[in-house]
Structure formats: structure tokens, C-alpha cells
Motif scaffolding. Sequence first.
Motif, PDB file in Angstrom:
ATOM      1  N   UNK A   1      -1.292  -6.103 -18.233  1.00 45.71           N
ATOM      2  CA  UNK A   1      -1.589  -4.711 -17.855  1.00 45.71           C
ATOM      3  C   UNK A   1      -1.466  -4.534 -16.341  1.00 45.71           C
ATOM      4  N   UNK A   2      -1.969  -5.496 -15.582  1.00 47.95           N
ATOM      5  CA  UNK A   2      -1.868  -5.417 -14.122  1.00 47.95           C
ATOM      6  C   UNK A   2      -0.415  -5.472 -13.666  1.00 47.95           C
ATOM      7  N   UNK A   3       0.372  -6.336 -14.285  1.00 42.99           N
ATOM      8  CA  UNK A   3       1.796  -6.455 -13.930  1.00 42.99           C
ATOM      9  C   UNK A   3       2.539  -5.164 -14.258  1.00 42.99           C
ATOM     10  N   UNK A   4       2.211  -4.563 -15.398  1.00 42.29           N
ATOM     11  CA  UNK A   4       2.832  -3.288 -15.777  1.00 42.29           C
ATOM     12  C   UNK A   4       2.508  -2.234 -14.726  1.00 42.29           C
ATOM     13  N   UNK A   5       1.256  -2.162 -14.302  1.00 37.74           N
ATOM     14  CA  UNK A   5       0.852  -1.172 -13.299  1.00 37.74           C
ATOM     15  C   UNK A   5       1.602  -1.384 -11.988  1.00 37.74           C
ATOM     16  N   UNK A   6       1.751  -2.638 -11.585  1.00 35.25           N
ATOM     17  CA  UNK A   6       2.472  -2.938 -10.344  1.00 35.25           C
ATOM     18  C   UNK A   6       3.937  -2.542 -10.463  1.00 35.25           C
ATOM     19  N   UNK A   7       4.545  -2.845 -11.593  1.00 38.52           N
ATOM     20  CA  UNK A   7       5.953  -2.481 -11.801  1.00 38.52           C
ATOM     21  C   UNK A   7       6.133  -0.967 -11.849  1.00 38.52           C
ATOM     22  N   UNK A   8       5.202  -0.276 -12.484  1.00 43.05           N
ATOM     23  CA  UNK A   8       5.293   1.182 -12.550  1.00 43.05           C
ATOM     24  C   UNK A   8       5.167   1.798 -11.161  1.00 43.05           C
TER      25      UNK A   8
ATOM     26  N   UNK B   1      19.965   0.365  -9.930  1.00 44.15           N
ATOM     27  CA  UNK B   1      20.014  -0.807 -10.804  1.00 44.15           C
ATOM     28  C   UNK B   1      18.656  -1.495 -10.834  1.00 44.15           C
ATOM     29  N   UNK B   2      18.024  -1.642  -9.673  1.00 45.54           N
ATOM     30  CA  UNK B   2      16.696  -2.263  -9.606  1.00 45.54           C
ATOM     31  C   UNK B   2      15.681  -1.435 -10.394  1.00 45.54           C
ATOM     32  N   UNK B   3      15.791  -0.116 -10.288  1.00 41.84           N
ATOM     33  CA  UNK B   3      14.883   0.777 -11.004  1.00 41.84           C
ATOM     34  C   UNK B   3      15.022   0.564 -12.515  1.00 41.84           C
ATOM     35  N   UNK B   4      16.251   0.428 -12.999  1.00 42.14           N
ATOM     36  CA  UNK B   4      16.474   0.179 -14.427  1.00 42.14           C
ATOM     37  C   UNK B   4      15.939  -1.185 -14.848  1.00 42.14           C
ATOM     38  N   UNK B   5      16.096  -2.184 -13.992  1.00 43.51           N
ATOM     39  CA  UNK B   5      15.568  -3.512 -14.301  1.00 43.51           C
ATOM     40  C   UNK B   5      14.048  -3.471 -14.433  1.00 43.51           C
ATOM     41  N   UNK B   6      13.418  -2.726 -13.545  1.00 39.32           N
ATOM     42  CA  UNK B   6      11.960  -2.602 -13.594  1.00 39.32           C
ATOM     43  C   UNK B   6      11.537  -1.912 -14.880  1.00 39.32           C
ATOM     44  N   UNK B   7      12.245  -0.860 -15.249  1.00 40.14           N
ATOM     45  CA  UNK B   7      11.924  -0.141 -16.481  1.00 40.14           C
ATOM     46  C   UNK B   7      12.025  -1.084 -17.681  1.00 40.14           C
ATOM     47  N   UNK B   8      13.071  -1.908 -17.719  1.00 38.67           N
ATOM     48  CA  UNK B   8      13.241  -2.862 -18.811  1.00 38.67           C
ATOM     49  C   UNK B   8      12.095  -3.874 -18.841  1.00 38.67           C
ATOM     50  N   UNK B   9      11.665  -4.324 -17.665  1.00 38.05           N
ATOM     51  CA  UNK B   9      10.552  -5.272 -17.595  1.00 38.05           C
ATOM     52  C   UNK B   9       9.263  -4.636 -18.111  1.00 38.05           C
ATOM     53  N   UNK B  10       9.031  -3.384 -17.749  1.00 37.70           N
ATOM     54  CA  UNK B  10       7.830  -2.680 -18.198  1.00 37.70           C
ATOM     55  C   UNK B  10       7.833  -2.567 -19.722  1.00 37.70           C
ATOM     56  N   UNK B  11       8.967  -2.171 -20.288  1.00 41.66           N
ATOM     57  CA  UNK B  11       9.065  -2.035 -21.744  1.00 41.66           C
ATOM     58  C   UNK B  11       8.819  -3.381 -22.425  1.00 41.66           C
ATOM     59  N   UNK B  12       9.406  -4.444 -21.897  1.00 41.85           N
ATOM     60  CA  UNK B  12       9.223  -5.775 -22.482  1.00 41.85           C
ATOM     61  C   UNK B  12       7.755  -6.190 -22.429  1.00 41.85           C
ATOM     62  N   UNK B  13       7.097  -5.937 -21.312  1.00 46.20           N
ATOM     63  CA  UNK B  13       5.676  -6.289 -21.201  1.00 46.20           C
ATOM     64  C   UNK B  13       4.813  -5.442 -22.128  1.00 46.20           C
ATOM     65  N   UNK B  14       5.141  -4.158 -22.246  1.00 42.74           N
ATOM     66  CA  UNK B  14       4.380  -3.290 -23.150  1.00 42.74           C
ATOM     67  C   UNK B  14       4.519  -3.759 -24.595  1.00 42.74           C
ATOM     68  N   UNK B  15       5.694  -4.261 -24.946  1.00 36.89           N
ATOM     69  CA  UNK B  15       5.895  -4.764 -26.304  1.00 36.89           C
ATOM     70  C   UNK B  15       5.028  -5.996 -26.569  1.00 36.89           C
ATOM     71  N   UNK B  16       4.754  -6.760 -25.541  1.00 34.33           N
ATOM     72  CA  UNK B  16       3.899  -7.943 -25.703  1.00 34.33           C
ATOM     73  C   UNK B  16       2.448  -7.550 -25.987  1.00 34.33           C
ATOM     74  N   UNK B  17       2.071  -6.347 -25.566  1.00 34.87           N
ATOM     75  CA  UNK B  17       0.697  -5.893 -25.786  1.00 34.87           C
ATOM     76  C   UNK B  17       0.492  -5.328 -27.196  1.00 34.87           C
TER      77      UNK B  17
END
Length: 65
Positions: free
Chosen positions: A7-14, A43-59
Motif C-alpha cells: 500500500x505504501x509503495x502504491x501511494x509513492x508510485x501514485x 514512457x516512465x508515467x506508463x511504467x509507473x501505472x503498470x507497476x501500480x496495477x500489478x501491485x494492486x492485483x497483489x492486494x
Amino acid sequence: MEAQLVVQRIAALQSEHRDLDAAIDRLAADPAVDELMLRRLKKRKLQIKDQVVALQMRLVPDIPA
């Protein structure tokens, strides 16, 4: 990874995603825009979005079919 850490990592990425969005808007408004820099930021913005989605799926717990 512990759920709280995720959750903390998601917040930082967002937060980084919002910052990049603002930077992209500022750069795009500049008539002498550096197109390469703009593409890299997008491109970096899209990478971050993908990371957020992947982390949210883990939750989300797996739901049996």
C-alpha cells in the motif's frame, strides 16, 4: 511483500505519477519542447501505472472460479 508495504509503495508510485503528469503538462505547453524528454516522461508515467496495477492485483485475493 507485506500488504502495508504494498500500500505504501502504491501511494509513492501514485504520487510520482501525479508529479510526472504535471511535468508533462508544463513541458507540452512550452513551444520549444524537448520531444525526446517528453516521450521519456510519458514512457516512465506508463511504467509507473503498470507497476501500480500489478501491485494492486497483489492486494486482491484470488477468487476461485
